[in-house]
Design an enzyme around this catalytic site. Structure first.
Site, short mmCIF file in Angstrom:
data_model
loop_
_atom_site.label_atom_id
_atom_site.label_comp_id
_atom_site.label_asym_id
_atom_site.label_seq_id
_atom_site.Cartn_x
_atom_site.Cartn_y
_atom_site.Cartn_z
N SER A 179 0.84 -1.17 -0.10
CA SER A 179 -0.01 -0.04 0.07
C SER A 179 0.89 1.29 -0.04
CB SER A 179 -0.99 -0.13 1.28
OG SER A 179 -2.09 0.88 0.99
N ASP A 290 -8.44 -6.11 -5.58
CA ASP A 290 -8.24 -4.88 -5.04
C ASP A 290 -8.87 -3.70 -5.33
OD1 ASP A 290 -7.02 -2.77 -3.54
OD2 ASP A 290 -4.96 -3.60 -3.54
N HIS A 321 -6.82 -6.29 -1.03
CA HIS A 321 -5.61 -5.26 -0.45
C HIS A 321 -4.61 -6.22 0.17
CE1 HIS A 321 -3.67 -1.43 -0.71
NE2 HIS A 321 -3.79 -1.07 0.47
#
Length: 601
Positions: A179, A290, A321
């Protein structure tokens, strides 16, 4: 013999690591480092790296806090490469300024194998000075400075003010993270900094515009409402919240949520234009489900790396994610280990001779491929075509005669409602489907929708859902004569619910599954430019093309490929309250799908 050689050469490699790095040419057939150093005895220390910036405008260079763990032998001559995870999240929001500490698997795995592991705290977060900028140059420079310090180009200090010099560093650095932690490696690599040998961006952003907007319209929820300000406030240290309050507010003021255009603010947070500067190798990982950091970020970055011949590999998993270590731990650690050994120690372990792409299928199985998108993928154009009165349209190779279909926006319509019962006409969506596929069809790459359309309002979003329909049969009143209904004493509702109705009609009404393969939206005001939107003239016809999020997906034989058009999609994009009716010209509208083998069905 193979197993014996692996052990002997791996041990030799870690001994050689105490002498010099990169590994001498005569020993570059070494296959892997072994855990011969004590983790318990490793040296743990904090350093504050002086970055050449003053993001909080206090008249002093920002200092970037890093936590270091390295083999104790580095105090007696061992030089090591560095595996580093940069992050704005090393302090739990709302807590004191104590960092989390090493909570990932990198330290326990790599330190015993002769690596140093570093956690770098982005500026304005945890113990670092400065202000967080949500993807701007200062974010990048804060972590680049740590790479520079490891190569002797900037100063570092201990907490007592004494000088800190990384005499134990070989200068070879690998950045990895998930991320935001994976976005920072993309950003630093885009500077071309010397010493950065490889990055592993996982579920990472390559453009903050693409993270928060889809081609002229904000994503639903917080993404479309002062998001850069929200995120900076979330990651900021307690001290930064105070000293940077005005600056953080300006991030929201400058985000341009009133238009969602691609402005200079967003251009400064786009790493793609600097992809030609990337010198580090890249092991890119992204989840095909995601919908936080959406797949366009990974695919767009990957395509540019390919264009510039950057050494690379890709993992596309079926998760959302996540870190792949949670989904495929043993294989992921094996690959990352060999990747770091090759790029940071210089070992010829064959990692770059293995297939480029690992792709996970919905059943959890994995495939390897020599390239991604698949080298055999070719764009197939499917034109929108009409069907019988009152039912859906078709996707067909032939270009249809001139005709139109109209639908009206319904702001409360869900994707499930829009996809349902594809064979029936519906007032708030249009749907086009292929015949049932005679053989499975693999999509590999990025689909694109092209429409000729007019709106009865000056503003209109247009959302496309690429759908896998199967395995049942869609059922409408046109499929059954009134006599059949009467003879079976069944109503259409009975049949669709499979109650009070005998075979074969219940079987004919078997529910169709509808799975979103991918999706994408455009604000028609941005049909010609993301930087400058222009209002629609009601009743005037326009052409627009937009990409959906790329994917690798296999549609089974017997299923149908469908394209659903709707205006507002409340689960995906911000709601445009001005949207009204849209009329699509079939003879100027189509879907382009990258299909392996160049043939659908």
């Amino acid at each position: 013999m193979r197993r014996l050689r692996t052990g002997v050469t791996a041990a030799l490699g870690t001994v050689l690591a105490t002498l010099a790095v990169p590994v001498p040419a005569a020993a570059q057939d070494i296959e892997e480092t072994l855990p011969i150093y004590s983790y318990q005895d490793a040296i743990r220390e904090d350093v504050f790296v002086e970055a050449p910036m003053d993001s909080d405008k206090d008249g002093k260079p920002d200092r970037i806090a890093i936590q270091i763990i390295r083999p104790k032998e580095t105090n007696s001559g061992l030089k090591t490469p560095v595996v580093m995870e940069p992050s704005p999240y090393y302090k739990a929001p709302g807590t004191a300024q104590a960092p989390y500490g090493f909570r990932n698997w990198y330290d326990e795995f790599f330190v015993p194998r002769g690596y140093t592991v570093i956690e770098a705290e982005m500026q304005g977060t945890s113990r670092s000075g400065g202000c967080p900028t949500t993807g701007d140059a200062e974010d990048t420079l804060s972590i680049k400075s740590v790479v520079d310090w490891l190569n002797g180009r900037v100063k570092g200090f201990y907490a007592n003010g004494s000088s800190a010099v990384a005499t134990w560093s070989t200068g070879a650095v690998g950045l990895s993270g998930v991320s935001y932690n994976g976005t920072l490696p993309n950003a630093v690599a885009s500077t071309g900094v010397d010493g950065l040998k490889t990055i592993i961006p996982i579920a990472a952003i390559s453009s903050w515009y693409d993270y928060t907007r889809d081609q002229g319209i904000g994503y639903q929820g917080g993404w479309g409402s002062r998001y850069p300000e929200y995120l900076a406030n979330y990651v900021a240290s307690s001290a930064a919240k105070t000293r940077c309050a005005a600056f953080i507010k300006s991030l929201g003021d400058n985000a341009g949520d009133n238009t969602w255009d691609y402005t200079p603010f967003w251009a400064e947070r786009d790493y793609k234009p600097n992809a030609d500067k990337v010198k580090a190798s890249v092991l890119l990982v992204h989840g095909m489900e995601d919908w936080n950091v959406k797949l366009r970020n990974g695919v767009a970055w990957w395509n540019l790396l390919q264009k510039h011949n950057v050494p690379r590999k890709i993992w596309l998993h079926r998760g959302a994610h996540i870190d792949p270590v949670s989904a495929r731990p043993d294989e992921w650690k094996r690959v990352v280990h060999r990747w770091m050994d090759h790029w940071l120690f210089g070992m010829n372990n064959g990692i770059m001779d293995e297939p480029m792409a690992d792709i996970q299928r919905p059943n959890g199985s994995w495939e390897t491929h020599r390239s991604w998108p698949d080298a055999g993928a070719r764009d197939v154009r499917l034109n929108f075509g009409p069907a019988g009165s009152g039912v859906a349209g078709t996707l067909q190779a032939a270009r249809p005669a001139a005709s139109t279909q109209t639908f009206t926006d319904n702001r409360t319509q869900t994707e499930a409602t829009a996809m349902a019962n594809y064979a029936a006409a519906a007032p708030n969506r249009l749907v086009y489907v292929t015949p049932a596929l005679a053989q499975q069809t693999r999509m590999s790459g990025t689909p694109k929708v092209n429409v000729t359309v007019r709106s009865n309002t000056a503003s209109a979003p247009l959302t496309a859902l690429l759908v896998d329909y199967g395995p049942g049969t869609a059922f409408t009143a046109q499929d059954m004569s009134p006599e059949e209904l009467i003879n079976q004493e069944c109503t259409l509702s009975d049949i669709e619910q499979k109650t009070g109705c005998a075979e074969p009609y219940a079987a004919r009404a078997e529910a169709v599954t509808a799975t979103v393969i991918t999706r994408g939206a455009i604000d028609l005001k941005n049909r010609s430019s993301l930087t400058t939107g222009s209002a629609l003239v009601p009743g005037q016809t326009y052409t627009a093309s937009w990409e959906l999020h790329g994917k690798d997906y296999v549609v089974p034989a017997g299923h149908r490929i469908g394209l659903v058009l709707m205006a507002n999609d409340r689960s995906y994009i911000s709601t445009d309250t001005a949207a009204g009716a849209l009329t699509v010209s079939l003879d100027g509208s189509s879907l382009d799908i990258p299909v392996v083998g160049g043939r659908v069905g």
